[in-house]
Design a protein around this motif. Sequence first.
Motif, PDB file in Angstrom:
ATOM      1  N   UNK A   8      -8.736  -2.472  16.123  1.00  0.00           N
ATOM      2  CA  UNK A   8      -8.818  -2.744  14.691  1.00  0.00           C
ATOM      3  C   UNK A   8      -8.149  -1.612  13.912  1.00  0.00           C
ATOM      4  N   UNK A   9      -7.459  -1.979  12.842  1.00  0.00           N
ATOM      5  CA  UNK A   9      -6.902  -0.991  11.913  1.00  0.00           C
ATOM      6  C   UNK A   9      -7.562  -1.200  10.555  1.00  0.00           C
ATOM      7  N   UNK A  10      -8.204  -0.159  10.025  1.00  0.00           N
ATOM      8  CA  UNK A  10      -8.886  -0.229   8.734  1.00  0.00           C
ATOM      9  C   UNK A  10      -8.101   0.601   7.731  1.00  0.00           C
ATOM     10  N   UNK A  11      -7.761  -0.025   6.593  1.00  0.00           N
ATOM     11  CA  UNK A  11      -6.863   0.598   5.615  1.00  0.00           C
ATOM     12  C   UNK A  11      -7.503   0.569   4.231  1.00  0.00           C
ATOM     13  N   UNK A  12      -7.702   1.732   3.641  1.00  0.00           N
ATOM     14  CA  UNK A  12      -8.230   1.820   2.279  1.00  0.00           C
ATOM     15  C   UNK A  12      -7.980   3.239   1.787  1.00  0.00           C
ATOM     16  N   UNK A  13      -7.728   3.385   0.490  1.00  0.00           N
ATOM     17  CA  UNK A  13      -7.492   4.727  -0.038  1.00  0.00           C
ATOM     18  C   UNK A  13      -8.796   5.465  -0.326  1.00  0.00           C
ATOM     19  N   UNK A  14      -9.932   4.802  -0.114  1.00  0.00           N
ATOM     20  CA  UNK A  14     -11.236   5.439  -0.291  1.00  0.00           C
ATOM     21  C   UNK A  14     -11.712   5.944   1.069  1.00  0.00           C
ATOM     22  N   UNK A  55      -7.670  -4.516   5.289  1.00  0.00           N
ATOM     23  CA  UNK A  55      -6.958  -3.727   4.290  1.00  0.00           C
ATOM     24  C   UNK A  55      -7.467  -3.968   2.880  1.00  0.00           C
ATOM     25  N   UNK A  56      -7.537  -2.885   2.121  1.00  0.00           N
ATOM     26  CA  UNK A  56      -7.802  -2.986   0.696  1.00  0.00           C
ATOM     27  C   UNK A  56      -6.593  -3.639   0.036  1.00  0.00           C
ATOM     28  N   UNK A  57      -6.827  -4.283  -1.103  1.00  0.00           N
ATOM     29  CA  UNK A  57      -5.730  -4.956  -1.789  1.00  0.00           C
ATOM     30  C   UNK A  57      -4.970  -4.004  -2.700  1.00  0.00           C
ATOM     31  N   UNK A  58      -5.704  -3.183  -3.444  1.00  0.00           N
ATOM     32  CA  UNK A  58      -5.070  -2.274  -4.399  1.00  0.00           C
ATOM     33  C   UNK A  58      -5.161  -0.842  -3.903  1.00  0.00           C
ATOM     34  N   UNK A  59      -3.998  -0.259  -3.638  1.00  0.00           N
ATOM     35  CA  UNK A  59      -3.907   1.135  -3.220  1.00  0.00           C
ATOM     36  C   UNK A  59      -2.670   1.740  -3.859  1.00  0.00           C
ATOM     37  N   UNK A  60      -2.664   3.051  -4.103  1.00  0.00           N
ATOM     38  CA  UNK A  60      -1.452   3.685  -4.628  1.00  0.00           C
ATOM     39  C   UNK A  60      -0.285   3.493  -3.666  1.00  0.00           C
ATOM     40  N   UNK A  61       0.903   3.336  -4.214  1.00  0.00           N
ATOM     41  CA  UNK A  61       2.064   3.119  -3.354  1.00  0.00           C
ATOM     42  C   UNK A  61       2.047   1.712  -2.795  1.00  0.00           C
ATOM     43  N   UNK A  62       2.184   1.595  -1.487  1.00  0.00           N
ATOM     44  CA  UNK A  62       2.165   0.283  -0.850  1.00  0.00           C
ATOM     45  C   UNK A  62       0.743  -0.255  -0.799  1.00  0.00           C
ATOM     46  N   UNK A  63       0.485  -1.338  -1.524  1.00  0.00           N
ATOM     47  CA  UNK A  63      -0.831  -1.956  -1.518  1.00  0.00           C
ATOM     48  C   UNK A  63      -0.970  -2.966  -0.397  1.00  0.00           C
TER      49      UNK A  63
END
Length: 219
Positions: A8-14, A55-63
Amino acid sequence: MATPMPRILIVDDEADLVETLARAARREGYEVDTALSGAGAWDRLATRPYDAVVTDLRMPGMGGAELMDRIVERGVRTRVVVITGYATLQAAIDCLRKGAVDFLQKPFEVETFLERLAEALAKPLPPGPPNWHEIARRHGLTERERVVVEALYRTGLGNRELADHLCVSPHTVKSQLRSAFRKLGVENRTQFLQRFVAEPAVSPPPRPAPGSPGAPGES
């Protein structure tokens, strides 16, 4: 030989949320990698396969939306689960059109996340996007009709907005869609999207009470 657990890959800016979800997923036995940006996630996706990307939908740069676009464009086969604190019906539809298999609204219980992740992993890997050139050949669409229906599939825009997007008149869009729909055997936009866009469940889970354990914050 034992079957390897899903990766699994988990992606979020938090960062705190990423760590919370990663820790919970690892307790379930999943192999987990993390990224704090869409660009960081793509670096990982470019070097190893994943059974699912959360993945989060809204992130700085590539969302998350751009990340999903790149996954589709580069032919990466994985299941995408979108998590977001900015959930709307249109956002859910857009994510499903881009290939997401589920859409989870923040805040949510960690247990709910694990349940939805397991459900996503139980689904078959999504197929690639429709081959519109092959569809056009099979159904006898003209080149203009192919361009218009492919743009509708990719954007979901109304006729006027679609006309602006394609730099043609709304009348042209309406005429081309009417002809293309007849050849494709559908009567309207709804039937077209039902036929060509996957429709996994998108209803968000109940929101936990503020301050309840396991309820990650919004971002």
